[in-house]
Design a protein around this motif. Structure first.
Motif, PDB file in Angstrom:
ATOM      1  N   CYS A  39       0.842  -1.201   0.000  1.00 58.26           N
ATOM      2  CA  CYS A  39       0.000   0.000   0.000  1.00 58.26           C
ATOM      3  C   CYS A  39       0.877   1.251   0.000  1.00 58.26           C
ATOM      4  O   CYS A  39       1.750   1.406   0.843  1.00 58.26           O
ATOM      5  N   CYS A  50      -6.055  -1.075  -0.855  1.00 59.05           N
ATOM      6  CA  CYS A  50      -5.710  -1.519   0.501  1.00 59.05           C
ATOM      7  C   CYS A  50      -6.957  -1.703   1.367  1.00 59.05           C
ATOM      8  O   CYS A  50      -7.786  -0.803   1.459  1.00 59.05           O
ATOM      9  N   CYS A  81      -0.183   3.324   3.520  1.00 51.84           N
ATOM     10  CA  CYS A  81       0.111   2.872   4.891  1.00 51.84           C
ATOM     11  C   CYS A  81       1.169   1.785   4.950  1.00 51.84           C
ATOM     12  O   CYS A  81       1.580   1.391   6.042  1.00 51.84           O
ATOM     13  N   GLY A 120      -5.880   2.864   0.329  1.00 49.29           N
ATOM     14  CA  GLY A 120      -4.775   3.361  -0.499  1.00 49.29           C
ATOM     15  C   GLY A 120      -4.524   2.486  -1.721  1.00 49.29           C
ATOM     16  O   GLY A 120      -5.050   1.382  -1.833  1.00 49.29           O
ATOM     17  N   CYS A 168      -6.767   0.956   4.506  1.00 44.50           N
ATOM     18  CA  CYS A 168      -6.914   2.412   4.405  1.00 44.50           C
ATOM     19  C   CYS A 168      -7.439   2.888   3.046  1.00 44.50           C
ATOM     20  O   CYS A 168      -7.578   4.087   2.836  1.00 44.50           O
TER      21      CYS A 168
HETATM   22 ZN    ZN Z   1      -3.112   1.116   3.264  1.00 46.32          ZN
END
Ligand code: ZN
Ligand code: ADP
Length: 216
Positions: free
Chosen positions: A129, A149, A132, A154, A152
């Motif tokens: 990711c 992800c 994060c 991402g 999060c």
């Molecule tokens: Zn993430």
């Protein structure tokens, strides 16, 4: 100051195990690879110095790494989990000295044992990711939504050094420069072998239980 180390070749699963251990313990995670990638992204002098080495799958010079680690080890902290560090004998010796200066030592080293075929399949399928740093695998640990992800939202990407040509070099570098640490920590009586092919949950539980014991 307590300290444990996750030792193993690229692809052995240090990062994924570290995430699990972090969630189940109070160790602070010190991952030099993550720190270097963050420095690179921010364009700091350390990042610029490290970039070419990382792209080739070579080790970043010990002095650069040590500056990073030293800045990270605060006097007030207690309990570090090192991931991807140390990677040379010189780094291991410097870490011993640094911990001793804080009244500590390396309590446990967990060696993630893996065959080359397993390392290769893990590295080529690895996705990370961008936001994060969470680690996935296209087959073994797929995210719920491809390319996104779970933690999060991402964007997932493939690290530049996870291309096949670089991977072979990283595995050779590990054998040459890092594998000698196995004997170093065996001599200290702190090495525990963990089968890298084992179920992640089981390995995390075994490591957390062993680490709860202060070592010798
Ligand atoms: Zn993430
Ligand atoms: P992996 O274990 O999968 O290779 P890392 O994220 O730990 O991934 O490391 C990525 C790269 O960062 C390494 O190939 C190396 O260039 C650099 N690096 C990370 N940690 C160290 C270290 N302790 N000493 C030297 N170079 C390092």
């Amino acid at each position: 100051m307590r300290a444990i180390i996750l030792l193993g070749a690229p692809g052995a699963g240090k990062g994924t195990l570290a995430d699990g251990i972090k969630a189940a313990s109070r160790f602070q995670h010190v991952a030099t690879g993550d720190m270097l990638r963050a420095a690179l992204k921010q364009g700091t002098p350390v990042g610029r110095e490290a970039e070419a080495f990382m792209k080739r799958g070579e080790l970043v010079p010990d002095e650069v790494i040590f500056k990073l680690v030293e800045a990270r080890i605060g006097a007030g902290d207690d309990g570090f989990m090192f991931d991807g560090f140390p990677r040379t004998l010189a780094q291991a010796e410097r870490l011993d000295a640094l911990l001793a200066a804080h009244g500590g030592k390396v309590d446990h080293v967990f060696l993630l044992d893996a065959k080359r075929a397993l390392l290769l399949s893990r590295l080529t399928g690895r996705r990370v990711c961008r936001a994060c740093g969470a680690v996935y695998h296209v087959v073994n640990i797929p995210p719920r939504r491809a390319g996104v992800c779970d933690a999060c939202g991402g964007e997932l990407y493939q690290r530049a050094d996870d291309q096949e040509a670089t991977i072979a070099n990283r595995l050779d570098v590990y054998e040459r420069q890092t594998a000698p640490l196995i004997a170093y920590y065996e001599r200290q009586g702190v090495l525990t072998r963990v089968d890298a092919a084992r179920e992640r949950r089981e390995s995390v539980a075994a490591i957390v239980a062993a680490a709860a014991d202060r070592g010798r």
